[in-house]
Design a protein around this motif. Structure first.
Motif, mmCIF file in Angstrom:
data_model
loop_
_atom_site.group_PDB
_atom_site.id
_atom_site.type_symbol
_atom_site.label_atom_id
_atom_site.label_comp_id
_atom_site.label_asym_id
_atom_site.label_seq_id
_atom_site.Cartn_x
_atom_site.Cartn_y
_atom_site.Cartn_z
ATOM 1 N N GLY A 161 29.139 5.971 25.695
ATOM 2 C CA GLY A 161 28.788 4.580 25.938
ATOM 3 C C GLY A 161 28.068 4.331 27.241
ATOM 4 N N THR A 212 31.131 -4.335 31.362
ATOM 5 C CA THR A 212 31.208 -3.673 30.056
ATOM 6 C C THR A 212 31.467 -2.173 30.152
ATOM 7 O OG1 THR A 212 28.830 -3.253 29.969
ATOM 8 C CG2 THR A 212 29.602 -5.372 29.082
ATOM 9 N N ALA A 243 35.006 -0.792 28.917
ATOM 10 C CA ALA A 243 35.181 -1.049 27.482
ATOM 11 C C ALA A 243 34.272 -0.136 26.653
ATOM 12 C CB ALA A 243 34.889 -2.515 27.169
ATOM 13 N N ASP A 244 33.036 0.048 27.100
ATOM 14 C CA ASP A 244 32.108 0.932 26.387
ATOM 15 C C ASP A 244 32.607 2.371 26.388
ATOM 16 O OD1 ASP A 244 30.433 -1.200 25.878
ATOM 17 O OD2 ASP A 244 29.020 -0.719 27.477
ATOM 18 N N ARG A 261 35.769 3.377 26.727
ATOM 19 C CA ARG A 261 36.959 3.468 25.859
ATOM 20 C C ARG A 261 36.545 3.527 24.388
ATOM 21 N NH1 ARG A 261 41.646 3.183 28.387
ATOM 22 N NH2 ARG A 261 41.727 2.295 30.476
ATOM 23 N N PHE A 262 35.549 2.742 24.008
ATOM 24 C CA PHE A 262 35.051 2.756 22.631
ATOM 25 C C PHE A 262 34.486 4.139 22.297
ATOM 26 C CE2 PHE A 262 31.699 2.082 19.458
ATOM 27 C CZ PHE A 262 32.448 1.495 18.445
ATOM 28 N N GLY A 263 33.720 4.721 23.225
ATOM 29 C CA GLY A 263 33.165 6.058 23.017
ATOM 30 C C GLY A 263 34.247 7.114 22.892
ATOM 31 N N GLU A 287 37.364 6.632 21.862
ATOM 32 C CA GLU A 287 38.033 6.428 20.564
ATOM 33 C C GLU A 287 37.213 7.035 19.434
ATOM 34 O OE1 GLU A 287 39.059 2.317 19.923
ATOM 35 O OE2 GLU A 287 40.084 2.210 21.863
ATOM 36 N N ALA A 288 35.902 6.862 19.478
ATOM 37 C CA ALA A 288 35.033 7.435 18.450
ATOM 38 C C ALA A 288 35.112 8.958 18.443
ATOM 39 C CB ALA A 288 33.590 6.983 18.667
ATOM 40 N N GLU A 335 43.876 5.972 23.082
ATOM 41 C CA GLU A 335 43.759 5.138 24.279
ATOM 42 C C GLU A 335 44.633 5.667 25.404
ATOM 43 O OE1 GLU A 335 44.247 0.556 25.685
ATOM 44 O OE2 GLU A 335 43.536 1.005 23.688
#
Length: 189
Positions: A88, A119, A122-123, A125-127, A129-130, A135
């Motif tokens: 991210g 951001t 959050a970006d 963490r999203f990366g 998770e993918a 978490e």
């Protein structure tokens, strides 16, 4: 002189290091091989997040896949091409040495656009998770070495570096054979 040796000379490493400092982010050089594989040639210090990815199961593969798609996309554009890496982060790819014997691409990043610093976590963490990382709080690496930069400044630095490298490359190519510059670094076999 072949381009792989060119990138190992002290002068080229100095120019890339100076651009890395000016951009406040790591810069890497990759070659695109005939079979489409992306090969690391040279780079400045990686961010802690990138080192974490290198040690994560599946991390290097995800990183290579991300780089391959974005670096190959940057070549035909011929201009700095912003992209988001698999974690991210904002990065920029820029073709280098267009008249070399094979394609080379500069990668600037990771960075966080100073226009949207909120951001970043959050970006990331999203990366994660993918990539299958559950978490974690806090993050498994520090974001302190990911610079906040005005995203419009990175393409300008990328263009400057590409022009400087092209100038150095032309100077090396105009020397009579036998006057090649000797690389400062060992050459991979």
């Amino acid at each position: 002189m072949n381009a792989n040796l060119f990138f190992r000379t002290a002068e080229v490493r100095h120019v890339i290091g100076r651009a890395s400092q000016a951009a406040s982010m790591p810069i890497c050089v990759h070659s695109i091989e005939k079979n489409g594989e992306v090969r690391f040639v040279l780079g400045t210090d990686l961010a802690e997040a990138c080192r974490y990815m290198a040690d994560l199961e599946g991390g290097p593969r995800a990183c290579r896949k991300c780089r391959r798609s974005h670096l190959v996309d940057a070549l035909p554009a011929g201009n700095p091409t912003p992209f988001l890496c698999c974690l991210g982060f904002a990065c920029v790819a820029m073709p280098a040495l267009p008249d070399a014997d094979q394609p080379f691409v500069l990668t600037f990043g990771p960075c966080c656009p100073s226009e949207a610093p909120e951001t970043l976590e959050a970006d990331v963490r999203f990366g994660l998770e993918a990539l299958g990382v559950v978490e974690t709080d806090p993050l498994p690496f520090s974001l302190s070495d990911v610079s906040l930069v005005p995203i419009k400044a990175v393409p300008h630095t990328a263009q400057w570096l590409a022009k400087d490298l092209a100038r150095l490359w032309a100077a090396v190519q105009s020397k009579p054979s036998g006057q090649d510059v000797t690389p400062d670094m060992p050459v991979d076999s």
